[in-house]
Design an enzyme around this catalytic site. Sequence first.
Site, short mmCIF file in Angstrom:
data_model
loop_
_atom_site.label_atom_id
_atom_site.label_comp_id
_atom_site.label_asym_id
_atom_site.label_seq_id
_atom_site.Cartn_x
_atom_site.Cartn_y
_atom_site.Cartn_z
N HIS A 115 92.96 110.45 131.51
CA HIS A 115 94.15 109.61 131.58
C HIS A 115 94.98 109.75 132.84
CE1 HIS A 115 94.57 107.61 127.65
NE2 HIS A 115 93.82 108.60 127.23
N LYS A 130 109.42 102.40 130.17
CA LYS A 130 108.33 103.37 130.26
C LYS A 130 108.94 104.74 130.48
CE LYS A 130 106.82 100.79 133.68
NZ LYS A 130 105.40 100.60 133.37
N ARG A 131 108.15 105.81 130.35
CA ARG A 131 108.70 107.12 130.62
C ARG A 131 109.27 107.17 132.03
NH1 ARG A 131 107.98 111.39 126.86
NH2 ARG A 131 108.84 112.68 128.51
N LYS A 153 106.43 106.29 138.73
CA LYS A 153 106.63 104.95 138.16
C LYS A 153 107.72 104.18 138.90
CE LYS A 153 105.12 106.21 133.43
NZ LYS A 153 104.21 105.17 132.93
N THR A 202 100.12 100.14 129.79
CA THR A 202 99.89 99.20 128.69
C THR A 202 101.12 98.34 128.42
OG1 THR A 202 100.41 101.01 127.16
CG2 THR A 202 98.07 100.45 127.44
N LYS A 214 101.55 94.31 127.15
CA LYS A 214 102.43 93.82 126.09
C LYS A 214 103.38 92.75 126.63
CE LYS A 214 102.63 98.60 124.49
NZ LYS A 214 103.47 99.81 124.62
C1 LIG Z 1 103.48 100.80 125.52
C2 LIG Z 1 104.42 101.92 125.45
C3 LIG Z 1 104.46 102.88 126.48
C4 LIG Z 1 103.58 102.81 127.70
O1 LIG Z 1 104.27 102.17 128.75
P1 LIG Z 1 103.72 102.16 130.24
O2 LIG Z 1 104.60 101.22 130.96
O3 LIG Z 1 102.31 101.67 130.18
O4 LIG Z 1 103.82 103.55 130.73
C5 LIG Z 1 105.37 103.90 126.38
N1 LIG Z 1 106.22 104.00 125.34
C6 LIG Z 1 106.21 103.09 124.34
C7 LIG Z 1 107.17 103.24 123.23
C8 LIG Z 1 105.32 102.03 124.36
O5 LIG Z 1 105.31 101.14 123.36
#
Ligand SMILES: *Cc1c(COP(=O)(O)O)cnc(C)c1O
Length: 801
Positions: free
Chosen positions: A346, A532-533, A538, A640, A644
Amino acid sequence: MQVKDFEKQYRKKFIDTFAYTYQEGSKVEQLAILAEMVKSIINENWIATNQRYQANQDKQVFYFSMEFLPGRMLKSNLLNLGILQDVEKGLKELGLDLEDLAKAEVDPALGNGGLGRLASCFMDSIASTGIAGNGNGIRYRYGLFKQKFVDGYQVELPENWLRNGNIWEVRKENKAVTVRFGGDVQLVPNVGGSFDVVYKDTLNILAVPYDVAQVGYQNGVVNNLRLWSAEIPYGDEERFNLEKEREEIKKITEVLYPDDSNYDGQLLRLKQEYFFSSAGVQSIIRYFKKFDLPWSQFPDKIAIHINDTHPTLCIPELMRILLDEEKLSWDQAWEITKKTVSYTNHTILQEAMERWPQDMVKTLLPRIYQIILEINRRHIAKKIPLYGEELTYRTAIVSQGQIKMANLAIIGSHSINGVAKLHSDILMESTLNDFYIMYPQKFNNKTNGITQRRWLQLANPELTALLDETIGTEWHFNHTELKLFKAYQNNAEVLEKLAVVKRHNKEKFAAYALEKHGVVLSTDALFDVQIKRLHAYKRQLLNALHILHRYLELKEDPTIAYQPRVFIFGAKAAPSYSYAKSIIKFINALATMINNDKDIEDKLKIVFVENYGVSLAELIIPAADVSEQISLAGKEASGTSNMKLMLNGAITVGTLDGANVEIRDYVGTENFMTFGMDNEEVEEFYRNGNYNARHIYETNPRVHRVLNALIDGTVPGANGEGQEIFDSLVTYNDEYFVLKDFESYITTQLEVDALYKDQVKWLQMSLNNIANAGPFSADYTILRYADEIWKIHPYKGDHSL
Ligand SMILES: *Cc1c(COP(=O)(O)O)cnc(C)c1O
């Protein structure tokens, strides 16, 4: 389910349980009774599914993941059972609101972010594609911390998610197993000419499984997610009089580690990893033995998949059981292990690569340690004649006092995959190139995916209805059919409806922002989302600097025709990651300043939601116009949230990183806003070492002005953080090339403004994003895992494609 029956049953069940009527009950109690009724339907299918698997002796996959981030499950279970509408109607007759009850459910935060959410999307897709599959993880007593902002600073509170119990779990005490830690191990020769393994003074822990049903989408399949809890073994209560030992056992499954990508090297974490790996493997062995088949057929019946390196101890644990308990030879056990296990990588961030001090493993897991040494010894001996010493030693598992988990995972498995094309290429060509030379056939790519059921059907019912009335409902089962929506890109009526859907979703978020954060938002503004985190790679900071830039421009010249924007952030920072926390504080300070500046009006607003998680993602994503995917190229393995957001019609502003590259390929460059350096350019800087951030600061007037604003008191309340950020960029040479990509980013954002002004054009782009999101369905990702790695065939169930 008949609505009348439902009402009657519900009333009765409530009274039977609580001895008062449902009208007098709390939301949590009303939910509990509904969940009981739903479970009685699920359980029948669960038993039937299990019986079918056993009768057919179907090959099963066990997906080992340290984290699962499932989100609330009520509506998802109702949708997948095909009774969402009926139950909603039934509840209405009773005077109850499904939405209210759904909100009474806790959102279990048993994961940090993308990795855990992926595991949960996969569980949904494994069941929905009819694959015999199980999850294996940890039932943390406390999930990821609850985030609060106090004066703009992140404060972490314990997340006691089990306070009201977990309505979906079933405790299976009769399936408990024992996991051993510490002590001494001796190999005693036996009469058969081999040896018996004798343990002394071990700390034995009872691993008790809690099973959670994973309901497939309208196919009758119910799979199992098994989460393990650490308890004191029966009969050992005397021995565990000592408070200290009791505490030690309790701690193992007490908390989820809040470190998203940098690993913090604690003994407890290693204990957690072995605990759920060992418990999972033991329960698999017990299952396989029911079939009474020769061990050589183990890989024909079982696939073990490890989600990142956290469950890598599955490999020596499976070896241990086959060798010590089942008395197989090393070669037999090793063949079986390699054929059974597969591994997903990952990350390429060095700080996130797991390594354990040799001594720690030796003391905590003496037998596992011996087995790892032997795996390593044989690997080295076998590969030196083929590849020479230099390359071979670089692939060693044990090196310089450390045990390298990725190396063990690769050597002990038959497949290793990256999570997006670019990421897999980087693994093969650079990060894991030594292994790629040795085992080219083991490497493959499986681009991540998301479940359209949660992220579209449940999160965005209005868009779902629009899709249903335009392209029919077959896309619910076969997500490539979303492509049919493209035919409507010139249909003014559909575009107008799409605009209405987006507006309604923005209104919903605006209502939340007002209630929770006291900010008034205009839905005429463009909603710009980065969720995101919080991590330097990022680059939330790049986003923040762009906002500050706009603010300074508007203060200087209020007539600039910037498209009004609402910038939405959601992010938790690891508690020990102080730079990330400073960025949170800085953005919050920026928000306070800008949201309260009368000159700015609706032109700029910032909402940093508290405690970002799956439930908030479900609210924010349908409301997004722009999706910020702005990591430094080469750093985000896949992402991901990018998938979405596109699925819900947001336009991506993104670097060529992770799955962004594939998203752009599918939607076309004209429907994707690309900016910044690509991976090659970044690599070039690494090779030459000639990046000079200070030079950019000194020569680019826009960068100069924005960075000065960090340190000259422009942003009240963030002086310390402003200085810290300034130093990281200028003095410490900007590790993630924020300044290098700044100019390109603000130029692209101006193009976004211009496009948004042409609403027809914008809606067409949005529609194209929705129409091209099908390939990112986790169903397809899972079918590829099943076909190419696990060798498992899906069961078609009630709905044949
Ligand atoms: C999809 C999702 C992530 C992943 O987000 P990235 O932008 O791909 O890092 C993190 N936290 C939650 C709650 C999510 O639904």
